[in-house]
Design an enzyme around this catalytic site. Sequence first.
Site, PDB file in Angstrom:
ATOM      1  N   HIS A  11       0.826  -1.203   0.000  1.00 54.95           N
ATOM      2  CA  HIS A  11       0.000   0.000   0.000  1.00 54.95           C
ATOM      3  C   HIS A  11       0.871   1.269   0.000  1.00 54.95           C
ATOM      4  O   HIS A  11       0.635   2.206  -0.757  1.00 54.95           O
ATOM      5  CB  HIS A  11      -0.918  -0.016   1.213  1.00 54.95           C
ATOM      6  CG  HIS A  11      -1.759   1.204   1.314  1.00 54.95           C
ATOM      7  ND1 HIS A  11      -2.876   1.388   0.517  1.00 54.95           N
ATOM      8  CD2 HIS A  11      -1.644   2.314   2.065  1.00 54.95           C
ATOM      9  CE1 HIS A  11      -3.402   2.560   0.801  1.00 54.95           C
ATOM     10  NE2 HIS A  11      -2.674   3.143   1.731  1.00 54.95           N
ATOM     11  N   GLU A  12       1.908   1.253   0.834  1.00 51.47           N
ATOM     12  CA  GLU A  12       2.792   2.424   0.944  1.00 51.47           C
ATOM     13  C   GLU A  12       3.502   2.706  -0.376  1.00 51.47           C
ATOM     14  O   GLU A  12       3.789   3.853  -0.694  1.00 51.47           O
ATOM     15  CB  GLU A  12       3.847   2.214   2.030  1.00 51.47           C
ATOM     16  CG  GLU A  12       3.299   2.066   3.438  1.00 51.47           C
ATOM     17  CD  GLU A  12       2.780   3.379   4.008  1.00 51.47           C
ATOM     18  OE1 GLU A  12       3.245   4.443   3.582  1.00 51.47           O
ATOM     19  OE2 GLU A  12       1.895   3.309   4.889  1.00 51.47           O
ATOM     20  N   ARG A  14       2.352   1.653  -3.390  1.00 52.83           N
ATOM     21  CA  ARG A  14       1.398   1.864  -4.475  1.00 52.83           C
ATOM     22  C   ARG A  14       1.008   3.343  -4.616  1.00 52.83           C
ATOM     23  O   ARG A  14       0.882   3.859  -5.719  1.00 52.83           O
ATOM     24  CB  ARG A  14       0.156   1.014  -4.263  1.00 52.83           C
ATOM     25  CG  ARG A  14      -0.711   0.999  -5.511  1.00 52.83           C
ATOM     26  CD  ARG A  14      -1.750  -0.051  -5.454  1.00 52.83           C
ATOM     27  NE  ARG A  14      -2.593   0.143  -4.282  1.00 52.83           N
ATOM     28  CZ  ARG A  14      -3.575  -0.676  -3.949  1.00 52.83           C
ATOM     29  NH1 ARG A  14      -3.804  -1.740  -4.648  1.00 52.83           N
ATOM     30  NH2 ARG A  14      -4.305  -0.436  -2.882  1.00 52.83           N
ATOM     31  N   ALA A 138      12.001  15.051  15.671  1.00 56.42           N
ATOM     32  CA  ALA A 138      11.842  16.252  16.518  1.00 56.42           C
ATOM     33  C   ALA A 138      11.738  17.497  15.636  1.00 56.42           C
ATOM     34  O   ALA A 138      10.887  18.375  15.860  1.00 56.42           O
ATOM     35  CB  ALA A 138      13.024  16.363  17.486  1.00 56.42           C
ATOM     36  N   ASP A 166      11.633  17.947  22.294  1.00 63.53           N
ATOM     37  CA  ASP A 166      11.175  19.011  21.406  1.00 63.53           C
ATOM     38  C   ASP A 166       9.992  19.721  22.038  1.00 63.53           C
ATOM     39  O   ASP A 166       9.375  19.215  22.971  1.00 63.53           O
ATOM     40  CB  ASP A 166      10.814  18.455  20.009  1.00 63.53           C
ATOM     41  CG  ASP A 166       9.630  17.506  20.033  1.00 63.53           C
ATOM     42  OD1 ASP A 166       8.523  17.942  20.367  1.00 63.53           O
ATOM     43  OD2 ASP A 166       9.823  16.313  19.718  1.00 63.53           O
ATOM     44  N   ARG A 185       1.132   5.827  12.402  1.00 60.87           N
ATOM     45  CA  ARG A 185       1.354   7.284  12.417  1.00 60.87           C
ATOM     46  C   ARG A 185       0.162   7.936  13.075  1.00 60.87           C
ATOM     47  O   ARG A 185      -0.979   7.501  12.883  1.00 60.87           O
ATOM     48  CB  ARG A 185       1.458   7.842  11.017  1.00 60.87           C
ATOM     49  CG  ARG A 185       2.675   7.375  10.231  1.00 60.87           C
ATOM     50  CD  ARG A 185       2.266   7.354   8.797  1.00 60.87           C
ATOM     51  NE  ARG A 185       3.363   7.303   7.872  1.00 60.87           N
ATOM     52  CZ  ARG A 185       3.356   6.476   6.837  1.00 60.87           C
ATOM     53  NH1 ARG A 185       2.343   5.650   6.660  1.00 60.87           N
ATOM     54  NH2 ARG A 185       4.357   6.489   5.993  1.00 60.87           N
ATOM     55  N   LEU A 199       8.386   4.191   9.570  1.00 67.81           N
ATOM     56  CA  LEU A 199       9.225   3.086  10.053  1.00 67.81           C
ATOM     57  C   LEU A 199      10.306   3.545  11.028  1.00 67.81           C
ATOM     58  O   LEU A 199      10.988   2.727  11.639  1.00 67.81           O
ATOM     59  CB  LEU A 199       9.903   2.395   8.859  1.00 67.81           C
ATOM     60  CG  LEU A 199       8.955   1.685   7.883  1.00 67.81           C
ATOM     61  CD1 LEU A 199       9.720   1.191   6.661  1.00 67.81           C
ATOM     62  CD2 LEU A 199       8.252   0.517   8.573  1.00 67.81           C
ATOM     63  N   GLY A 200      10.465   4.866  11.182  1.00 64.32           N
ATOM     64  CA  GLY A 200      11.583   5.403  11.970  1.00 64.32           C
ATOM     65  C   GLY A 200      11.639   4.873  13.398  1.00 64.32           C
ATOM     66  O   GLY A 200      12.681   4.375  13.846  1.00 64.32           O
ATOM     67  N   LEU A 201      10.538   4.937  14.105  1.00 59.70           N
ATOM     68  CA  LEU A 201      10.581   4.523  15.519  1.00 59.70           C
ATOM     69  C   LEU A 201      10.680   2.998  15.658  1.00 59.70           C
ATOM     70  O   LEU A 201      11.234   2.502  16.640  1.00 59.70           O
ATOM     71  CB  LEU A 201       9.370   5.068  16.283  1.00 59.70           C
ATOM     72  CG  LEU A 201       9.357   6.598  16.452  1.00 59.70           C
ATOM     73  CD1 LEU A 201       8.098   7.044  17.204  1.00 59.70           C
ATOM     74  CD2 LEU A 201      10.603   7.088  17.191  1.00 59.70           C
TER      75      LEU A 201
HETATM   76  P1  ADP Z   1       7.240   8.840  10.541  1.00 60.86           P
HETATM   77  O1  ADP Z   1       8.118   8.524   9.397  1.00 60.86           O
HETATM   78  O2  ADP Z   1       5.784   8.865  10.189  1.00 60.86           O
HETATM   79  O3  ADP Z   1       7.675  10.056  11.284  1.00 60.86           O
HETATM   80  P2  ADP Z   1       8.047   7.283  12.880  1.00 60.86           P
HETATM   81  O4  ADP Z   1       8.034   5.803  13.088  1.00 60.86           O
HETATM   82  O5  ADP Z   1       9.360   7.967  12.979  1.00 60.86           O
HETATM   83  O6  ADP Z   1       7.345   7.543  11.485  1.00 60.86           O
HETATM   84  O7  ADP Z   1       7.053   7.935  13.931  1.00 60.86           O
HETATM   85  C1  ADP Z   1       5.739   7.390  14.055  1.00 60.86           C
HETATM   86  C2  ADP Z   1       4.754   8.493  14.394  1.00 60.86           C
HETATM   87  O8  ADP Z   1       5.033   9.013  15.698  1.00 60.86           O
HETATM   88  C3  ADP Z   1       4.823   9.703  13.473  1.00 60.86           C
HETATM   89  O9  ADP Z   1       4.057   9.536  12.295  1.00 60.86           O
HETATM   90  C4  ADP Z   1       4.262  10.802  14.364  1.00 60.86           C
HETATM   91  O10 ADP Z   1       2.848  10.755  14.335  1.00 60.86           O
HETATM   92  C5  ADP Z   1       4.719  10.394  15.762  1.00 60.86           C
HETATM   93  N1  ADP Z   1       5.938  11.113  16.186  1.00 60.86           N
HETATM   94  C6  ADP Z   1       7.209  10.664  16.117  1.00 60.86           C
HETATM   95  N2  ADP Z   1       8.066  11.560  16.634  1.00 60.86           N
HETATM   96  C7  ADP Z   1       7.319  12.612  17.048  1.00 60.86           C
HETATM   97  C8  ADP Z   1       7.616  13.878  17.682  1.00 60.86           C
HETATM   98  N3  ADP Z   1       8.879  14.218  18.004  1.00 60.86           N
HETATM   99  N4  ADP Z   1       6.574  14.698  17.962  1.00 60.86           N
HETATM  100  C9  ADP Z   1       5.295  14.360  17.647  1.00 60.86           C
HETATM  101  N5  ADP Z   1       4.955  13.185  17.051  1.00 60.86           N
HETATM  102  C10 ADP Z   1       5.944  12.322  16.759  1.00 60.86           C
END
Ligand code: ADP
Length: 240
Positions: A11-12, A14, A138, A166, A185, A199-201
């Site tokens: 999906h991401e 597409r 942040a 932040d 998200r 996928l960052g976190l």
């Molecule tokens: P993305 O690429 O969507 O930022 P992440 O996995 O890094 O994905 O973060 C997941 C979700 O966590 C983000 O879409 C956002 O909604 C929330 N988020 C992450 N970091 C922060 C932050 N510093 N302040 C507010 N929301 C955050």
Amino acid sequence: MRRDFVANVSHEIRTPLTVLSGFVETLQTIPLDESERKKYLDLMAVQASRMQSLVADLLTLSQLEGSLPPGMSERVSVKELMTQVASDALALSAVLGGHDAEQNEVVHDIVFDPAPAWVILGGRSELFSAMSNLVSNAVRYTPAGGSISVSVDPGADGSLCIDVRDTGAGIAAEHLPRLTERFYRVDRSRSRESGGTGLGLAIVKHVMQRHGGSLSITSELGHGSCFRLTFPANRWHINH
Ligand code: ADP
């Protein structure tokens, strides 16, 4: 879970692919003047770079899953980690503020504590990846004029804590437990607009688990957030 993941990835990919092929068709079929052409090509570049970020993050995740946890022999300087990530944060802040990265017109107040000569024993590239994910989040989720600070402190139990704070949008309590899930998200469009992959976190959590440490998140809606990386005592020391 695996089926869900494949469906999510498809999906991401597409969405940008559909947009991209729509623009290709436009360019192929409709005569456009130079400025319109440029506009379409710029929009296409944004979609292509979305797909590139997604593939890069997927590869990072699969490397983290498919390799042994980092040993204790590689020494990563905390100062070096902070310096590199700080310069990326300044560049991203300038770009999000609509400036050229080179011009250094930063739209946030970004403060990195001077890091003492400490060393983390772990995987250099994955530690960089974890830190830059937190710092870029942040910057991305803090409106212009807000501040971002990064500090490093030994904990009372011998651990080492790196805090990325932040003064941005903050996150409502009900979302906190799910933030490290892949593709979770809070605000989809905000994540996409600022180049997020969702996928960052998940990457940060994985990196910390591989180091025997953890990621903890505290946040207040409308006031900002703090993302803390905690490394156990055996994973860091003071560099003599
Ligand atoms: P993305 O690429 O969507 O930022 P992440 O996995 O890094 O994905 O973060 C997941 C979700 O966590 C983000 O879409 C956002 O909604 C929330 N988020 C992450 N970091 C922060 C932050 N510093 N302040 C507010 N929301 C955050």
